[in-house]
Write a protein that holds these residues in place. Structure first.
Motif, mmCIF file in Angstrom:
data_model
loop_
_atom_site.group_PDB
_atom_site.id
_atom_site.type_symbol
_atom_site.label_atom_id
_atom_site.label_comp_id
_atom_site.label_asym_id
_atom_site.label_seq_id
_atom_site.Cartn_x
_atom_site.Cartn_y
_atom_site.Cartn_z
ATOM 1 N N THR A 25 0.816 -1.213 0.000
ATOM 2 C CA THR A 25 0.000 0.000 0.000
ATOM 3 C C THR A 25 0.853 1.269 0.000
ATOM 4 O OG1 THR A 25 -0.152 -0.128 2.411
ATOM 5 C CG2 THR A 25 -1.990 -1.039 1.128
ATOM 6 N N VAL A 26 2.082 1.152 0.441
ATOM 7 C CA VAL A 26 3.003 2.295 0.451
ATOM 8 C C VAL A 26 4.111 2.111 -0.587
ATOM 9 C CG1 VAL A 26 4.692 3.575 1.825
ATOM 10 C CG2 VAL A 26 2.540 2.829 2.859
ATOM 11 N N ASN A 27 4.660 0.917 -0.656
ATOM 12 C CA ASN A 27 5.819 0.693 -1.533
ATOM 13 C C ASN A 27 5.470 0.689 -3.015
ATOM 14 O OD1 ASN A 27 7.712 0.551 0.523
ATOM 15 N ND2 ASN A 27 7.351 -1.625 0.878
ATOM 16 N N ALA A 28 4.253 0.278 -3.388
ATOM 17 C CA ALA A 28 3.862 0.297 -4.800
ATOM 18 C C ALA A 28 3.750 1.729 -5.331
ATOM 19 C CB ALA A 28 2.572 -0.479 -5.020
ATOM 20 N N PRO A 29 2.991 2.636 -4.679
ATOM 21 C CA PRO A 29 2.938 4.011 -5.180
ATOM 22 C C PRO A 29 4.290 4.725 -5.126
ATOM 23 C CG PRO A 29 1.751 3.809 -3.096
ATOM 24 C CD PRO A 29 2.038 2.425 -3.569
ATOM 25 N N ARG A 30 5.066 4.445 -4.089
ATOM 26 C CA ARG A 30 6.403 5.047 -4.035
ATOM 27 C C ARG A 30 7.267 4.538 -5.178
ATOM 28 N NH1 ARG A 30 7.865 4.668 2.466
ATOM 29 N NH2 ARG A 30 6.554 6.437 3.143
#
Length: 483
Positions: A238-243
């Motif tokens: 949820t955080v690493n994909a958009p980053r």
């Protein structure tokens, strides 16, 4: 998200970033399309087009990242379209998935075709008697797709290792190429050369010719949805994909501009180099000499091969997820996972076969590469636009941990507007006069897929496909996990 877990979650934050950074692949993108840009706008469009389109792509990436944080699944775009649509969820999801599929196949095909072209250029430099032909380009592309498919049939750890290597290959390779182009030539073009405009497309309209040159940047910045597709294999997705999406675009924009400027200022004989079979190769030869040019070409070819491998990985995950929801012919085959490697092996070979089919017109067509690129750009960016558009229509959108806050709507509006404008452009002819060998067959390829998808939808799919499938409550799904 409602699915039992079949894929191994072993992608770290760097691995997730690496796959999109590798697919964007500034070395592959710039070198494979630089010659097209020299004839469609010249340095003015190559440099300032890069800057402007990079910013617009950041808007698209930010909007996609917000959606990826809310719906971190391998289905990515088609899954989120089905969740974000107010009505006709199945239809929105269906068409998004098929656009994503054809765009992904186009990316895998175009990268392999570009690598085959540069391999032949290197062979011709080493053995001047070698004749570069469309037939040989298609055959070499087939061999490349075979090797990339074999690599993708093994464990996800192997793919992750290749992607980590590719990041350093790209960064170190760019430093080597840029340093050589800045240090070794006896002289460079003047600072004002970036304003030089050229239109050798055959069209009388300078504006149209220059707009076509934007394809260089748009083609390079495709495939960053790879981070989204690898969500189910990424820790803290949820955080690493958009980053991963945003970092891949941002770092590529900066490093790509440096590489673009180095190539532009190294140009010596513009007319001769623009008319060459492989213009950037001729730029390297004229600026650095034959020996150094050969060594740098090895870096370029390696970058293209890494890019194609990552493209196929992302392509495979989209096929796997789309088939998991029963949306492809033979779905039960394509979403099966090897019990030994935990990878969707059958989907890998489907991706390779479809990419090869898209490359076959290169046997006779001189504009095959730009047509395949157009299929890639149009298919993918339309698939990007659909969930972003649906998110704009949804007043009660529930964002994930990574979100844009009050900037979500204006950023999304700009993203959708640019996608629509650019996609219309890339479906139009790219060279004049328009003949059998110069015809842009991208609209036909895309049209065939959409006609098949539409016929299938009204025949049977609309009765059974209602969008992403839910296998039960979170507790029930957890009990089904296969890992």
């Amino acid at each position: 998200m409602g699915y039992p877990r079949k894929l191994t979650r072993r992608f770290r934050a760097f691995d997730n970033f690496a796959i999109s950074f590798t697919i964007i692949n500034i070395i592959s993108g710039i070198f494979s399309s630089f010659g097209f840009g020299m004839n469609a706008g010249g340095p003015l469009v190559l440099v300032f087009g890069w800057i402007s389109v990079s910013v617009l792509v950041l808007f698209i990436g930010a909007s996609m990242g917000e959606i990826a944080s809310a719906y971190p699944t391998s289905g990515a775009l088609y899954f989120s379209a089905g969740k974000l649509a107010k009505h006709n969820k199945g239809a929105w999801s269906w068409y998004t998935g098929w656009l994503n599929f054809v765009g992904q196949v186009g990316g895998t095909a175009a990268t392999g075709y570009a690598a085959a072209t540069f391999i032949q250029a290197l062979v011709a430099m080493q053995w001047p008697g070698y004749e570069v032909t469309g037939h040989r380009t298609v055959l070499i592309t087939a061999a490349i797709l075979l090797l990339q498919a074999l690599a993708n049939t093994y464990t996800v750890q192997l793919v992750a290792v290749f992607n980590r290597i590719s990041v350093w290959w790209l960064l170190i390779g760019m430093v080597v190429i840029v340093t050589a182009l800045w240090v070794m030539p006896e002289h460079h073009q003047s600072a004002s050369f970036v304003t030089h405009f050229a239109n050798n497309t055959g069209f009388t309209s300078a504006l149209y010719g220059g707009m076509l040159g934007l394809l260089v940047t748009s083609w390079t910045f495709t495939g960053f949805d790879g981070s989204f597709h690898m969500s189910e294999e990424t820790v803290r997705a949820t955080v690493n994909a958009p980053r991963g999406i945003m970092r891949a675009i941002g770092y590529s924009a900066i490093t790509g501009l440096i590489l673009m400027l180095a190539l532009v200022y190294a140009i010596r004989d513009y007319g001769k180099e623009a008319a060459a079979d492989a213009p950037p190769v001729q730029v390297l030869i004229d600026a650095l000499g034959m020996g150094t040019a050969k060594l740098l070409l090895l870096i370029v070819i390696g970058a293209m091969l890494f890019c194609g491998l990552a493209n196929m990985t992302s392509n495979t995950r989209q096929i796997f997820a789309f088939s998991r929801d029963g949306a492809m012919p033979g779905s039960r085959w394509w979403h099966s996972v090897s019990p030994r490697t935990r990878t969707p092996v059958k989907a890998v070979w489907l991706a390779a076969a479809c990419s090869l089919i898209l490359v076959i017109p290169g046997w006779w067509s001189k504009t095959a590469f730009t047509a395949i690129v157009s299929v890639n750009v149009v298919g993918l960016f339309l698939a990007y636009a659909v969930p972003i558009y649906l998110r704009l229509r949804l007043s009660d959108f529930q964002p994930g941990p990574w979100h844009l806050g009050r900037w979500g709507r204006p950023i999304g509006i700009v993203a959708v507007a640019w996608i629509l404008v650019s996609n219309v452009l890339f479906m139009l002819p790219h060279a004049s006069p328009i003949t059998v060998t110069t015809f842009n067959y991208a609209p036909i390829a895309l049209g065939v897929v959409l006609i098949i998808a539409t016929a299938w939808w009204f025949a049977t799919a609309r009765q059974r496909f209602q969008g992403p499938v839910s296998y039960g409550s979170p507790d029930e799904v957890a009990a089904m996990d296969l890992i």
